[in-house]
Design a protein around this motif. Structure first.
Motif, PDB file in Angstrom:
ATOM      1  N   ARG A 119      36.783  36.261  40.430  1.00 41.45           N
ATOM      2  CA  ARG A 119      36.000  35.994  39.454  1.00 41.45           C
ATOM      3  C   ARG A 119      35.341  36.747  38.561  1.00 41.45           C
ATOM      4  O   ARG A 119      35.491  36.996  37.386  1.00 41.45           O
ATOM      5  CB  ARG A 119      34.691  34.817  39.698  1.00 41.45           C
ATOM      6  CG  ARG A 119      34.063  34.029  38.477  1.00 41.45           C
ATOM      7  CD  ARG A 119      33.000  33.330  39.025  1.00 41.45           C
ATOM      8  NE  ARG A 119      32.002  34.316  39.690  1.00 41.45           N
ATOM      9  CZ  ARG A 119      30.978  34.878  38.905  1.00 41.45           C
ATOM     10  NH1 ARG A 119      31.143  35.090  37.721  1.00 41.45           N
ATOM     11  NH2 ARG A 119      30.071  35.612  39.619  1.00 41.45           N
ATOM     12  N   LEU A 120      34.831  38.069  39.410  1.00 43.40           N
ATOM     13  CA  LEU A 120      34.296  39.055  38.618  1.00 43.40           C
ATOM     14  C   LEU A 120      35.292  40.010  37.774  1.00 43.40           C
ATOM     15  O   LEU A 120      35.266  40.445  36.804  1.00 43.40           O
ATOM     16  CB  LEU A 120      33.595  39.955  39.451  1.00 43.40           C
ATOM     17  CG  LEU A 120      32.239  39.335  40.080  1.00 43.40           C
ATOM     18  CD1 LEU A 120      31.671  40.283  41.242  1.00 43.40           C
ATOM     19  CD2 LEU A 120      31.201  39.153  39.049  1.00 43.40           C
ATOM     20  N   THR A 121      36.486  39.999  38.600  1.00 42.04           N
ATOM     21  CA  THR A 121      37.644  40.794  38.112  1.00 42.04           C
ATOM     22  C   THR A 121      37.951  39.957  36.817  1.00 42.04           C
ATOM     23  O   THR A 121      38.098  40.892  35.731  1.00 42.04           O
ATOM     24  CB  THR A 121      38.884  40.826  38.970  1.00 42.04           C
ATOM     25  OG1 THR A 121      38.368  41.212  40.176  1.00 42.04           O
ATOM     26  CG2 THR A 121      39.942  41.713  38.539  1.00 42.04           C
ATOM     27  N   SER A 122      38.068  38.842  36.884  1.00 43.16           N
ATOM     28  CA  SER A 122      38.585  38.106  35.654  1.00 43.16           C
ATOM     29  C   SER A 122      37.667  38.126  34.719  1.00 43.16           C
ATOM     30  O   SER A 122      37.877  38.271  33.281  1.00 43.16           O
ATOM     31  CB  SER A 122      38.881  36.228  36.109  1.00 43.16           C
ATOM     32  OG  SER A 122      39.063  35.572  34.939  1.00 43.16           O
ATOM     33  N   HIS A 125      37.956  41.660  33.142  1.00 39.07           N
ATOM     34  CA  HIS A 125      39.203  41.722  32.254  1.00 39.07           C
ATOM     35  C   HIS A 125      39.017  40.993  31.001  1.00 39.07           C
ATOM     36  O   HIS A 125      39.315  41.503  30.047  1.00 39.07           O
ATOM     37  CB  HIS A 125      40.369  41.021  32.933  1.00 39.07           C
ATOM     38  CG  HIS A 125      40.963  41.977  34.010  1.00 39.07           C
ATOM     39  ND1 HIS A 125      41.675  43.068  33.928  1.00 39.07           N
ATOM     40  CD2 HIS A 125      41.378  41.536  35.387  1.00 39.07           C
ATOM     41  CE1 HIS A 125      42.089  43.591  35.208  1.00 39.07           C
ATOM     42  NE2 HIS A 125      41.887  42.818  35.746  1.00 39.07           N
ATOM     43  N   HIS A 126      38.273  39.615  31.043  1.00 33.93           N
ATOM     44  CA  HIS A 126      37.925  38.965  29.797  1.00 33.93           C
ATOM     45  C   HIS A 126      37.091  39.887  28.902  1.00 33.93           C
ATOM     46  O   HIS A 126      37.282  39.933  27.623  1.00 33.93           O
ATOM     47  CB  HIS A 126      37.380  37.752  29.863  1.00 33.93           C
ATOM     48  CG  HIS A 126      38.624  36.673  30.468  1.00 33.93           C
ATOM     49  ND1 HIS A 126      39.650  36.345  29.747  1.00 33.93           N
ATOM     50  CD2 HIS A 126      38.447  36.051  31.510  1.00 33.93           C
ATOM     51  CE1 HIS A 126      40.268  35.519  30.378  1.00 33.93           C
ATOM     52  NE2 HIS A 126      39.417  35.031  31.645  1.00 33.93           N
ATOM     53  N   GLU A 131      35.938  43.531  24.575  1.00 30.41           N
ATOM     54  CA  GLU A 131      35.614  44.639  23.710  1.00 30.41           C
ATOM     55  C   GLU A 131      36.830  45.729  23.179  1.00 30.41           C
ATOM     56  O   GLU A 131      36.783  46.252  22.264  1.00 30.41           O
ATOM     57  CB  GLU A 131      34.988  45.712  25.016  1.00 30.41           C
ATOM     58  CG  GLU A 131      33.634  45.158  25.434  1.00 30.41           C
ATOM     59  CD  GLU A 131      33.038  45.933  26.575  1.00 30.41           C
ATOM     60  OE1 GLU A 131      33.628  46.783  26.818  1.00 30.41           O
ATOM     61  OE2 GLU A 131      32.126  45.497  26.998  1.00 30.41           O
ATOM     62  N   ARG A 132      38.073  45.346  23.781  1.00 32.95           N
ATOM     63  CA  ARG A 132      39.213  46.284  23.120  1.00 32.95           C
ATOM     64  C   ARG A 132      39.382  45.482  21.622  1.00 32.95           C
ATOM     65  O   ARG A 132      39.808  46.117  21.000  1.00 32.95           O
ATOM     66  CB  ARG A 132      40.196  45.751  24.027  1.00 32.95           C
ATOM     67  CG  ARG A 132      41.708  46.525  23.641  1.00 32.95           C
ATOM     68  CD  ARG A 132      42.663  46.251  24.541  1.00 32.95           C
ATOM     69  NE  ARG A 132      43.964  46.789  24.055  1.00 32.95           N
ATOM     70  CZ  ARG A 132      44.827  45.910  23.370  1.00 32.95           C
ATOM     71  NH1 ARG A 132      44.368  44.640  22.969  1.00 32.95           N
ATOM     72  NH2 ARG A 132      46.040  46.165  22.869  1.00 32.95           N
ATOM     73  N   GLN A 133      39.242  44.167  21.839  1.00 36.03           N
ATOM     74  CA  GLN A 133      39.628  43.469  20.363  1.00 36.03           C
ATOM     75  C   GLN A 133      38.525  43.898  19.412  1.00 36.03           C
ATOM     76  O   GLN A 133      38.974  44.068  18.210  1.00 36.03           O
ATOM     77  CB  GLN A 133      39.489  41.880  20.598  1.00 36.03           C
ATOM     78  CG  GLN A 133      40.615  41.356  21.339  1.00 36.03           C
ATOM     79  CD  GLN A 133      42.165  41.529  20.462  1.00 36.03           C
ATOM     80  OE1 GLN A 133      42.069  41.381  19.348  1.00 36.03           O
ATOM     81  NE2 GLN A 133      43.232  41.766  21.265  1.00 36.03           N
ATOM     82  N   THR A 134      37.323  43.875  19.800  1.00 33.10           N
ATOM     83  CA  THR A 134      36.103  44.410  19.026  1.00 33.10           C
ATOM     84  C   THR A 134      36.376  45.836  18.618  1.00 33.10           C
ATOM     85  O   THR A 134      36.163  46.215  17.388  1.00 33.10           O
ATOM     86  CB  THR A 134      34.758  44.305  19.676  1.00 33.10           C
ATOM     87  OG1 THR A 134      34.592  43.207  20.158  1.00 33.10           O
ATOM     88  CG2 THR A 134      33.716  44.521  18.980  1.00 33.10           C
TER      89      THR A 134
END
Length: 184
Positions: A119-122, A125-126, A131-134
């Motif tokens: 869950r933490l990894t997911s 990743h999200h 942040e990548r999209q931002t």
């Protein structure tokens, strides 16, 4: 002294033996013996017999009590031994159950930890993707502004028309992305 006794016997006439009593003494002694024997036989001996019977009964009663106490002690020992064996068996079962429960708890903890890690990894990743999209949006706008300024400097005129500027920036970014994909 023996000599005096012999001399006295000789003077009496030798018919009387000092070691053998007279007949009347023997008869009276016999009568007294029979009376004493009769009294002893009728009075003392029954009382002694009753006393001995009571003593024998008391001894037999104590032996019976001791035997009963011995049987009870043996029965208590057997019961104690059986209870101890049962308690040991139960303790072994409890230990085995505790081991199994411990293994289950460890397995559940591992599963929970794996699920939490996933869950933490997911989530990470999200968040990284967000942040990548931002960053990509921010970079596009900055690159677009820089590209417009640079294009305006190269062309020698300002590109104030938004539609024209947007078309130039989009084409520039598309060329940049296709060159990055070709490099990979």
């Amino acid at each position: 002294m023996l000599n005096a006794l012999v001399a006295y016997a000789a003077e009496e006439g030798g018919s009387h033996n000092p070691l053998f009593p007279a007949w009347y003494d023997i008869i009276w002694s016999g009568v007294c013996f029979v009376v004493i024997l009769f009294v002893f036989w009728r009075v003392a001996l029954p009382k002694m017999q009753v006393l001995l019977d009571q003593r024998a009964a008391a001894i037999e009663g104590n032996i019976a009590k001791a035997d009963e106490a011995q049987r009870k002690a043996e029965a208590a020992l057997e019961e104690y031994t059986a209870q101890l064996a049962e308690a040991r068996k139960e303790a072994g079962e409890i230990r085995e159950t505790a081991r199994e429960d411990g293994k289950k708890i460890v397995a559940e903890a591992k599963d929970n930890a794996s699920a939490e890690a996933a869950r933490l990894t997911s989530a990470a990743h999200h968040q990284i993707e967000a942040e990548r999209q931002t960053a990509l949006v921010s970079l596009r706008s900055e690159v677009g502004t820089l590209a417009l300024d640079l294009a305006g400097g190269v062309i020698g005129e300002t590109l104030s028309d938004d539609a024209k500027a947007k078309a130039v920036v989009d084409r520039f970014l598309a060329d940049l992305e296709s060159s990055e994909k070709a490099a990979k």
